[in-house]
Design an enzyme around this catalytic site. Sequence first.
Site, PDB file in Angstrom:
ATOM      1  N   TYR A 120      -1.168  -0.242 -10.395  1.00 29.36           N
ATOM      2  CA  TYR A 120      -1.482  -1.579  -9.861  1.00 29.36           C
ATOM      3  C   TYR A 120      -2.881  -1.993 -10.247  1.00 29.36           C
ATOM      4  CZ  TYR A 120      -2.971   1.712  -6.104  1.00 29.36           C
ATOM      5  OH  TYR A 120      -3.488   2.769  -5.398  1.00 29.36           O
ATOM      6  N   GLU A 146       3.698   4.318 -10.799  1.00 27.82           N
ATOM      7  CA  GLU A 146       3.365   3.216  -9.888  1.00 27.82           C
ATOM      8  C   GLU A 146       1.895   2.877 -10.085  1.00 27.82           C
ATOM      9  OE1 GLU A 146       5.705   2.399  -6.372  1.00 27.82           O
ATOM     10  OE2 GLU A 146       3.948   3.136  -5.293  1.00 27.82           O
ATOM     11  N   CYS A 156      -0.021   7.433 -10.698  1.00 31.06           N
ATOM     12  CA  CYS A 156      -0.302   6.416  -9.677  1.00 31.06           C
ATOM     13  C   CYS A 156      -1.773   6.015  -9.700  1.00 31.06           C
ATOM     14  CB  CYS A 156       0.074   6.939  -8.297  1.00 31.06           C
ATOM     15  SG  CYS A 156       0.057   5.643  -7.035  1.00 31.06           S
ATOM     16  N   TYR A 163       0.856  -1.198   0.000  1.00 37.17           N
ATOM     17  CA  TYR A 163       0.000   0.000   0.000  1.00 37.17           C
ATOM     18  C   TYR A 163       0.883   1.237   0.000  1.00 37.17           C
ATOM     19  CZ  TYR A 163      -3.716  -3.253   0.838  1.00 37.17           C
ATOM     20  OH  TYR A 163      -4.595  -4.305   0.671  1.00 37.17           O
ATOM     21  N   SER A 164       0.548   2.191  -0.869  1.00 30.23           N
ATOM     22  CA  SER A 164       1.295   3.451  -0.917  1.00 30.23           C
ATOM     23  C   SER A 164       1.054   4.222   0.369  1.00 30.23           C
ATOM     24  CB  SER A 164       0.801   4.330  -2.070  1.00 30.23           C
ATOM     25  OG  SER A 164       0.848   3.638  -3.282  1.00 30.23           O
TER      26      SER A 164
HETATM   27  P1  FAD Z   1      -7.122 -10.265  -2.752  1.00 27.57           P
HETATM   28  O1  FAD Z   1      -7.897 -11.052  -1.766  1.00 27.57           O
HETATM   29  O2  FAD Z   1      -5.656 -10.511  -2.878  1.00 27.57           O
HETATM   30  O3  FAD Z   1      -7.820 -10.397  -4.135  1.00 27.57           O
HETATM   31  C1  FAD Z   1      -7.182  -9.932  -5.309  1.00 27.57           C
HETATM   32  C2  FAD Z   1      -7.445 -10.937  -6.398  1.00 27.57           C
HETATM   33  O4  FAD Z   1      -8.824 -10.942  -6.683  1.00 27.57           O
HETATM   34  C3  FAD Z   1      -6.771 -10.597  -7.700  1.00 27.57           C
HETATM   35  O5  FAD Z   1      -5.468 -11.059  -7.753  1.00 27.57           O
HETATM   36  C4  FAD Z   1      -7.664 -11.292  -8.684  1.00 27.57           C
HETATM   37  O6  FAD Z   1      -7.320 -12.651  -8.758  1.00 27.57           O
HETATM   38  C5  FAD Z   1      -9.026 -11.209  -8.050  1.00 27.57           C
HETATM   39  N1  FAD Z   1      -9.822 -10.116  -8.631  1.00 27.57           N
HETATM   40  C6  FAD Z   1      -9.713  -8.793  -8.358  1.00 27.57           C
HETATM   41  N2  FAD Z   1     -10.612  -8.092  -9.060  1.00 27.57           N
HETATM   42  C7  FAD Z   1     -11.311  -8.992  -9.785  1.00 27.57           C
HETATM   43  C8  FAD Z   1     -12.365  -8.878 -10.714  1.00 27.57           C
HETATM   44  N3  FAD Z   1     -12.891  -7.688 -11.022  1.00 27.57           N
HETATM   45  N4  FAD Z   1     -12.822 -10.010 -11.288  1.00 27.57           N
HETATM   46  C9  FAD Z   1     -12.308 -11.213 -10.977  1.00 27.57           C
HETATM   47  N5  FAD Z   1     -11.284 -11.385 -10.096  1.00 27.57           N
HETATM   48  C10 FAD Z   1     -10.790 -10.280  -9.524  1.00 27.57           C
HETATM   49  N6  FAD Z   1      -4.482  -0.487  -2.888  1.00 27.57           N
HETATM   50  C11 FAD Z   1      -5.109   0.499  -2.198  1.00 27.57           C
HETATM   51  O7  FAD Z   1      -6.306   0.381  -1.862  1.00 27.57           O
HETATM   52  N7  FAD Z   1      -4.430   1.630  -1.821  1.00 27.57           N
HETATM   53  C12 FAD Z   1      -3.123   1.825  -2.145  1.00 27.57           C
HETATM   54  O8  FAD Z   1      -2.550   2.873  -1.807  1.00 27.57           O
HETATM   55  C13 FAD Z   1      -2.450   0.793  -2.853  1.00 27.57           C
HETATM   56  N8  FAD Z   1      -1.160   0.935  -3.185  1.00 27.57           N
HETATM   57  C14 FAD Z   1      -0.520  -0.041  -3.875  1.00 27.57           C
HETATM   58  C15 FAD Z   1       0.825   0.137  -4.205  1.00 27.57           C
HETATM   59  C16 FAD Z   1       1.502  -0.829  -4.921  1.00 27.57           C
HETATM   60  C17 FAD Z   1       2.960  -0.604  -5.277  1.00 27.57           C
HETATM   61  C18 FAD Z   1       0.804  -2.004  -5.311  1.00 27.57           C
HETATM   62  C19 FAD Z   1       1.515  -3.061  -6.105  1.00 27.57           C
HETATM   63  C20 FAD Z   1      -0.509  -2.191  -4.981  1.00 27.57           C
HETATM   64  C21 FAD Z   1      -1.193  -1.228  -4.253  1.00 27.57           C
HETATM   65  N9  FAD Z   1      -2.537  -1.391  -3.881  1.00 27.57           N
HETATM   66  C22 FAD Z   1      -3.179  -0.382  -3.203  1.00 27.57           C
HETATM   67  C23 FAD Z   1      -3.276  -2.654  -4.153  1.00 27.57           C
HETATM   68  C24 FAD Z   1      -3.110  -3.627  -2.942  1.00 27.57           C
HETATM   69  O9  FAD Z   1      -1.774  -4.050  -2.859  1.00 27.57           O
HETATM   70  C25 FAD Z   1      -3.974  -4.886  -3.058  1.00 27.57           C
HETATM   71  O10 FAD Z   1      -3.690  -5.512  -4.283  1.00 27.57           O
HETATM   72  C26 FAD Z   1      -5.466  -4.648  -2.958  1.00 27.57           C
HETATM   73  O11 FAD Z   1      -5.796  -4.050  -1.709  1.00 27.57           O
HETATM   74  C27 FAD Z   1      -6.227  -5.986  -3.067  1.00 27.57           C
HETATM   75  O12 FAD Z   1      -5.746  -6.854  -2.096  1.00 27.57           O
HETATM   76  P2  FAD Z   1      -6.743  -7.830  -1.327  1.00 27.57           P
HETATM   77  O13 FAD Z   1      -5.937  -8.705  -0.413  1.00 27.57           O
HETATM   78  O14 FAD Z   1      -7.863  -7.075  -0.702  1.00 27.57           O
HETATM   79  O15 FAD Z   1      -7.346  -8.685  -2.493  1.00 27.57           O
END
Ligand code: FAD
Length: 299
Positions: free
Chosen positions: A299, A297, A257, A79-80
Amino acid sequence: MTQAASKKDIPVNIYRPKNPYIGKCIGNTELVGEGGIGTVRHLTFDISDGDLRYVEGQSIGIIPPGTDAAGKKHKLRLYSIASTRHGDNVDDKTVSLCVRQLEYKHPETGETVYGVCSTHLCNLEVGADVTITGPVGKEMLLPEDENANIIMMATGTGIAPFRAYLWRMFKEQHENYKFKGFAWLIFGIPKTPNILYKEELEKLQEEFPDNFRLTYAISREQKNKDGGKMYLQHRVAEHSEELWNLIQQENTHTYICGLKGMEGGIDEALTGPASKSGVEWSTYQRQLKKAHRWHVETY
Ligand code: FAD
Ligand code: A2P
């Protein structure tokens, strides 16, 4: 060309997944107003014990509790960081994030699925522990130059690092860093109630009208010139001559971003004015990247 902040002094991986930092949630507030779409939270964690340090533009990792479907411990999500190095209370004791709860319909079953880590964070209670790694990232550092031009393009939670920049540039007013350059934020969001940090951004614009410009692309309320959704890249296209002129100045840094999907449209929008100057945008962009003046950046 001017360079971004010296990279060698930037803290990285002070805490790793095997030896994470356990912070405490001291704030968790909703950023989406009534009638807006979904949930985005501003979260603040106490990091006053230990040695977690960071600068604007870096990210931290969060490890959600529990195990995945294979029974393995959850992996970290990045998360940023949305606060300056001094934290929201300017006491060097906190770090803040801006997190959207991932919510989507399962493509086969049609069931609503919530993301693991984003749901953990959005539901985090004040007083609860949070497992943190990092910080990481040297791509989105601010230049030390107080006279730089800073172009920021964000969709949704992509605003996080830019909140940190803007707070450092305008709110904190440090003795050794007083921003005197020009900052332009182009911000893509679905609806007016989804404008994250709206009041504070607009207050900064009122206070610093010569140094800070704020442009919204409100996709579900505004239309682009072809009648479609107003995305960030359509605003870039509207202002493409002006942006191209700025980008060519050696003290200009551009930061992107949020959603990866905006990148192609931004390139497309800048191709025209560049070619009018006899420049091929993709070649020029490569040079900007090499000079650490084009920062992405997504994602
Ligand atoms: P997970 O439980 O890991 O689920 C994600 C998975 O769900 C995906 O891999 C995909 O398989 C599936 N999925 C997602 N959308 C769909 C769809 N529409 N249809 C079907 N399948 C789908 N997030 C923020 O909110 N704020 C930030 O500031 C932020 N900064 C980031 C900075 C960087 C450098 C990166 C790489 C990512 C950033 N993210 C940010 C995103 C964050 O890291 C997570 O990826 C996001 O919160 C989702 O994680 P989760 O564990 O809730 O979802
Ligand atoms: P929309 O959802 O109307 O298609 P948030 O993270 O709050 O959902 O905001 C993301 C914003 O980025 C929304 O306005 C969303 O529009 C918009 N968006 C979605 N896809 C793209 C894309 N490919 N390029 C630029 N903006 C996009």
